[in-house]
Design a protein around this motif. Structure first.
Motif, PDB file in Angstrom:
ATOM      1  N   GLN A   1      16.561  33.632  49.711  1.00 54.53           N
ATOM      2  CA  GLN A   1      17.042  35.021  49.786  1.00 54.53           C
ATOM      3  C   GLN A   1      16.302  35.913  48.796  1.00 54.53           C
ATOM      4  O   GLN A   1      15.915  37.034  49.124  1.00 54.53           O
ATOM      5  CB  GLN A   1      18.548  35.077  49.506  1.00 54.53           C
ATOM      6  CG  GLN A   1      19.355  34.455  50.626  1.00 54.53           C
ATOM      7  CD  GLN A   1      20.853  34.754  50.502  1.00 54.53           C
ATOM      8  OE1 GLN A   1      21.273  35.573  49.716  1.00 54.53           O
ATOM      9  NE2 GLN A   1      21.636  34.074  51.310  1.00 54.53           N
TER      10      GLN A   1
ATOM     11  N   ASP B   1      13.942  39.192  49.409  1.00 52.94           N
ATOM     12  CA  ASP B   1      14.172  40.488  48.783  1.00 52.94           C
ATOM     13  C   ASP B   1      13.015  40.942  47.896  1.00 52.94           C
ATOM     14  O   ASP B   1      12.804  42.129  47.701  1.00 52.94           O
ATOM     15  CB  ASP B   1      15.467  40.446  47.961  1.00 52.94           C
ATOM     16  CG  ASP B   1      16.697  40.495  48.859  1.00 52.94           C
ATOM     17  OD1 ASP B   1      16.652  41.215  49.872  1.00 52.94           O
ATOM     18  OD2 ASP B   1      17.689  39.812  48.569  1.00 52.94           O
TER      19      ASP B   1
ATOM     20  N   PRO C   1      22.221  40.859  36.556  1.00 49.57           N
ATOM     21  CA  PRO C   1      22.125  39.686  35.678  1.00 49.57           C
ATOM     22  C   PRO C   1      20.740  39.050  35.656  1.00 49.57           C
ATOM     23  O   PRO C   1      20.384  38.396  34.691  1.00 49.57           O
ATOM     24  CB  PRO C   1      23.166  38.717  36.244  1.00 49.57           C
ATOM     25  CG  PRO C   1      23.676  39.306  37.515  1.00 49.57           C
ATOM     26  CD  PRO C   1      23.283  40.728  37.571  1.00 49.57           C
TER      27      PRO C   1
ATOM     28  N   ALA D   1      17.563  42.536  44.850  1.00 50.10           N
ATOM     29  CA  ALA D   1      18.410  42.278  46.022  1.00 50.10           C
ATOM     30  C   ALA D   1      19.463  43.378  46.174  1.00 50.10           C
ATOM     31  O   ALA D   1      19.683  43.894  47.273  1.00 50.10           O
ATOM     32  CB  ALA D   1      19.079  40.911  45.890  1.00 50.10           C
TER      33      ALA D   1
ATOM     34  N   ARG E   1      25.473  37.613  54.386  1.00 49.04           N
ATOM     35  CA  ARG E   1      24.979  36.307  53.962  1.00 49.04           C
ATOM     36  C   ARG E   1      24.775  36.269  52.446  1.00 49.04           C
ATOM     37  O   ARG E   1      25.162  35.321  51.769  1.00 49.04           O
ATOM     38  CB  ARG E   1      23.657  35.989  54.677  1.00 49.04           C
ATOM     39  CG  ARG E   1      23.055  34.681  54.166  1.00 49.04           C
ATOM     40  CD  ARG E   1      21.704  34.412  54.742  1.00 49.04           C
ATOM     41  NE  ARG E   1      21.784  34.161  56.186  1.00 49.04           N
ATOM     42  CZ  ARG E   1      20.763  33.697  56.897  1.00 49.04           C
ATOM     43  NH1 ARG E   1      19.611  33.438  56.325  1.00 49.04           N
ATOM     44  NH2 ARG E   1      20.888  33.483  58.186  1.00 49.04           N
ATOM     45  N   HIS E   2      24.174  37.342  51.929  1.00 51.93           N
ATOM     46  CA  HIS E   2      23.881  37.373  50.499  1.00 51.93           C
ATOM     47  C   HIS E   2      25.171  37.300  49.672  1.00 51.93           C
ATOM     48  O   HIS E   2      25.278  36.503  48.735  1.00 51.93           O
ATOM     49  CB  HIS E   2      23.104  38.646  50.167  1.00 51.93           C
ATOM     50  CG  HIS E   2      22.561  38.666  48.776  1.00 51.93           C
ATOM     51  ND1 HIS E   2      21.488  37.886  48.383  1.00 51.93           N
ATOM     52  CD2 HIS E   2      22.955  39.336  47.673  1.00 51.93           C
ATOM     53  CE1 HIS E   2      21.252  38.096  47.105  1.00 51.93           C
ATOM     54  NE2 HIS E   2      22.126  38.968  46.643  1.00 51.93           N
TER      55      HIS E   2
ATOM     56  N   GLU F   1      26.883  33.775  49.913  1.00 48.91           N
ATOM     57  CA  GLU F   1      26.253  32.723  49.102  1.00 48.91           C
ATOM     58  C   GLU F   1      26.621  32.877  47.631  1.00 48.91           C
ATOM     59  O   GLU F   1      26.862  31.898  46.930  1.00 48.91           O
ATOM     60  CB  GLU F   1      24.731  32.747  49.276  1.00 48.91           C
ATOM     61  CG  GLU F   1      24.253  32.440  50.697  1.00 48.91           C
ATOM     62  CD  GLU F   1      24.494  30.992  51.121  1.00 48.91           C
ATOM     63  OE1 GLU F   1      24.855  30.166  50.253  1.00 48.91           O
ATOM     64  OE2 GLU F   1      24.343  30.695  52.325  1.00 48.91           O
ATOM     65  N   TRP F   2      26.682  34.126  47.171  1.00 50.26           N
ATOM     66  CA  TRP F   2      27.055  34.336  45.765  1.00 50.26           C
ATOM     67  C   TRP F   2      28.509  33.954  45.502  1.00 50.26           C
ATOM     68  O   TRP F   2      28.821  33.328  44.481  1.00 50.26           O
ATOM     69  CB  TRP F   2      26.812  35.784  45.338  1.00 50.26           C
ATOM     70  CG  TRP F   2      25.455  35.979  44.728  1.00 50.26           C
ATOM     71  CD1 TRP F   2      24.445  36.764  45.189  1.00 50.26           C
ATOM     72  CD2 TRP F   2      24.954  35.346  43.532  1.00 50.26           C
ATOM     73  NE1 TRP F   2      23.344  36.660  44.369  1.00 50.26           N
ATOM     74  CE2 TRP F   2      23.630  35.797  43.343  1.00 50.26           C
ATOM     75  CE3 TRP F   2      25.489  34.443  42.610  1.00 50.26           C
ATOM     76  CZ2 TRP F   2      22.841  35.389  42.270  1.00 50.26           C
ATOM     77  CZ3 TRP F   2      24.701  34.036  41.535  1.00 50.26           C
ATOM     78  CH2 TRP F   2      23.391  34.504  41.379  1.00 50.26           C
TER      79      TRP F   2
ATOM     80  N   ARG G   1      28.950  30.324  45.168  1.00 47.46           N
ATOM     81  CA  ARG G   1      28.440  29.789  43.892  1.00 47.46           C
ATOM     82  C   ARG G   1      29.302  30.220  42.703  1.00 47.46           C
ATOM     83  O   ARG G   1      29.466  29.473  41.742  1.00 47.46           O
ATOM     84  CB  ARG G   1      26.991  30.218  43.700  1.00 47.46           C
ATOM     85  CG  ARG G   1      26.067  29.345  44.536  1.00 47.46           C
ATOM     86  CD  ARG G   1      24.746  30.020  44.827  1.00 47.46           C
ATOM     87  NE  ARG G   1      23.929  29.164  45.674  1.00 47.46           N
ATOM     88  CZ  ARG G   1      24.130  29.019  46.993  1.00 47.46           C
ATOM     89  NH1 ARG G   1      25.107  29.675  47.602  1.00 47.46           N
ATOM     90  NH2 ARG G   1      23.354  28.211  47.699  1.00 47.46           N
TER      91      ARG G   1
END
Lengths: 95, 258
Positions: A37, A41, B39, B46, B145-146, B149-150, B153
């Motif tokens: 990902q 990006d 971070p 992103a 999706r992004h 996934e975060w 986690r």
């Protein structure tokens, strides 16, 4: 920011069908999914890619720069390895 | 604030487009606040990418609203010259970034909805809205999706990331109901096949969300009391501060360009 939780990954992008993936840079990510990902990006923002590979940098075994004499110099004197000694017939045209 | 607010003739289609445009602009602006503060560098990019997708969606929707309204308004006037009470966005998207978990939970809640919403809107009888939907759907799918996934986690990460993610879910949950609410004006657009009924998406939204939350070893709240008001201009205190920053330049130097 490099931390033990975000190892380094190498990114390879294929720009269009028929061309090979090329190394474009590296990034930090916690795992392969996040690396993919982040690669999307970071490296395909301007339509650069149709396919992405990410590889853990630790998976790459590199040649030692200190050994470049032994590794690469012997090839420099072997000009007969280049296919430049053939007469190309006229009929073949531009190759 | 020297420059007067614009007047908007909120016919059903204009209001409908403005509401979605305001969602996209305000969430995009919130994400842009992370630029330079994320971070890690990769996430900085992103978040900025997602912000740009959303602001792009907002521009198309504002431009369409201006065209339908047929007055002097345009995308810039809608964005810069309406005050808090004229904004029509969901309360969810104006909530402050908080910590990274809060930003990602807000994104997950919204994107899980937007992905379904835009996909459904591709069949709108309004050709412009259908075209905007087709473009926005692919963007929203990636945002979902992004964020997913975060959250997986963060939830299944350290004790601290887990506590922050669960805290963000509990805090923002009451702002999710507004996404599925419909008023009379929108009901008419739904009957005309110009809009879709968001209520029909809630089951699938919950399925998508539950799968992510389960994998993250987190829990969805059981409460169903929901905050409302954004769609009719009753906002939390946070939106005024956001607009002050967003609009200060055009309010101080009207029509300024660079």
């Amino acid at each position: 920011m490099a931390t033990p939780n975000t190892p380094l990954w190498e990114v390879f992008i294929r720009s269009r069908n028929g061309l090979a993936h090329k190394h474009v840079g590296s990034l930090h990510a916690s795992d392969a999914t996040m690396a993919l990902q982040a690669a999307r990006d970071l490296y395909t923002r301007r339509g650069e890619g149709l396919s992405i590979w990410v590889v853990p940098s630790t998976a790459i075994t590199a040649s030692d720069p200190a050994e470049k004499g032994m590794m690469f110099e012997p090839a420099e004197s072997k000009i007969y390895r280049h296919p430049t000694f053939y007469e190309v017939p006229e009929e073949v045209g531009h190759m | 604030m020297r420059v007067a607010n614009i007047q908007v003739s909120e016919t059903p289609v204009v209001l409908y487009a403005l509401r979605r445009a305001d969602d996209a602009l305000i969430l995009g602006h919130r994400l842009s606040e992370w630029c330079g503060h994320a971070p890690m560098l990769e996430e900085d990019m992103a978040l900025s990418n997602i912000a740009l997708d959303l602001i792009g969606q907002a521009r198309e929707l504002y431009t369409y609203a201006a065209k339908v309204e047929g007055k002097d308004n345009d995308e810039d006037r809608f964005a810069y010259l309406r005050d808090v009470r004229q904004y029509r966005n969901l309360l969810l998207v104006e909530q402050p970034n908080g910590d990274f978990a809060q930003t990602m939970v807000r994104q997950l809640f919204y994107s899980a909805f937007a992905d379904l919403y835009w996909r459904a809107m591709m069949t709108s009888r309004d050709a412009t809205l259908a075209a905007i939907a087709a473009k926005s759907e692919k963007e929203s799918a990636y945002h979902l999706r992004h964020a997913s996934e975060w959250i997986i986690r963060l939830g299944d990460g350290t004790d601290e990331s887990r506590a922050r993610a669960q805290g963000a879910i509990d805090h923002l949950w009451a702002f999710t109901g507004e996404m599925f609410a419909v008023d009379e004006g929108e009901r008419a657009l739904i009957h005309a096949d110009i809009a879709i009924d968001p209520g029909s998406l809630r089951g699938r939204w919950l399925t998508t969300l539950s799968a992510v939350i389960r994998e993250a070893t987190l829990d969805l709240p059981q409460t169903d009391w929901m905050q409302q008001g954004g769609r009719s201009g009753r906002h939390s205190e946070h939106l005024g501060h956001l607009l002050a920053e967003l609009q200060s330049m055009q309010r101080t130097f009207p029509g300024q360009t660079w």
